[in-house]
Design a protein around this motif. Structure first.
Motif, PDB file in Angstrom:
ATOM      1  N   ALA A  35     -51.987   4.497 -45.548  1.00  0.00           N
ATOM      2  CA  ALA A  35     -50.716   3.974 -45.025  1.00  0.00           C
ATOM      3  C   ALA A  35     -50.912   2.873 -43.994  1.00  0.00           C
ATOM      4  O   ALA A  35     -49.931   2.324 -43.488  1.00  0.00           O
ATOM      5  N   ASN A  36     -52.162   2.571 -43.665  1.00  0.00           N
ATOM      6  CA  ASN A  36     -52.459   1.565 -42.643  1.00  0.00           C
ATOM      7  C   ASN A  36     -51.812   1.920 -41.304  1.00  0.00           C
ATOM      8  O   ASN A  36     -51.236   1.080 -40.622  1.00  0.00           O
ATOM      9  N   LEU A  37     -51.892   3.202 -40.972  1.00  0.00           N
ATOM     10  CA  LEU A  37     -51.394   3.725 -39.702  1.00  0.00           C
ATOM     11  C   LEU A  37     -52.540   4.449 -39.014  1.00  0.00           C
ATOM     12  O   LEU A  37     -53.549   4.758 -39.628  1.00  0.00           O
ATOM     13  N   SER A  38     -52.391   4.743 -37.744  1.00  0.00           N
ATOM     14  CA  SER A  38     -53.444   5.457 -37.027  1.00  0.00           C
ATOM     15  C   SER A  38     -53.364   6.963 -37.296  1.00  0.00           C
ATOM     16  O   SER A  38     -52.303   7.496 -37.630  1.00  0.00           O
ATOM     17  N   ILE A  39     -54.507   7.611 -37.141  1.00  0.00           N
ATOM     18  CA  ILE A  39     -54.552   9.068 -37.306  1.00  0.00           C
ATOM     19  C   ILE A  39     -53.643   9.732 -36.275  1.00  0.00           C
ATOM     20  O   ILE A  39     -52.985  10.730 -36.575  1.00  0.00           O
ATOM     21  N   SER A  40     -53.591   9.180 -35.067  1.00  0.00           N
ATOM     22  CA  SER A  40     -52.743   9.780 -34.026  1.00  0.00           C
ATOM     23  C   SER A  40     -51.268   9.710 -34.405  1.00  0.00           C
ATOM     24  O   SER A  40     -50.498  10.626 -34.102  1.00  0.00           O
TER      25      SER A  40
END
Length: 92
Positions: A35-40
């Protein structure tokens, strides 16, 4: 602590994905990469700590999870806070 309904949905959809490289279900890291998002961000959504998501985040998640048109419609409605039981109700 109970998860926010949208967080539960994200977690459930993530678990439906198969990681063919490692075998098994997608991890939060795999979804974050897809998703091109951070794990956090993924973790905070699943834990119900993120009350709102922006359009980019919701779109990236829907793309990564390869949701169909109907699934996207419901996904975006739930992300916007529209309760499932009210989603299909007709106004009189």
């Amino acid at each position: 602590m109970s998860l926010h309904p949208f967080g539960r949905i994200i977690k459930s959809l993530r678990h439906e994905q198969i990681d063919f490289e490692k075998g098994g279900k997608w991890s939060q890291q795999k979804l974050a990469q897809a998703a091109n998002l951070s794990i956090s961000v993924i973790g905070s959504i699943e834990r119900g700590e993120r009350a709102t998501l922006n359009e980019y985040e919701v779109t990236q998640l829907a793309d990564a999870l390869q949701l169909s048109t109907l699934e996207r419609l419901e996904f975006f409605a739930l992300a916007a806070g529209i309760k499932h039981e009210n989603f299909y109700s007709r106004q009189k």
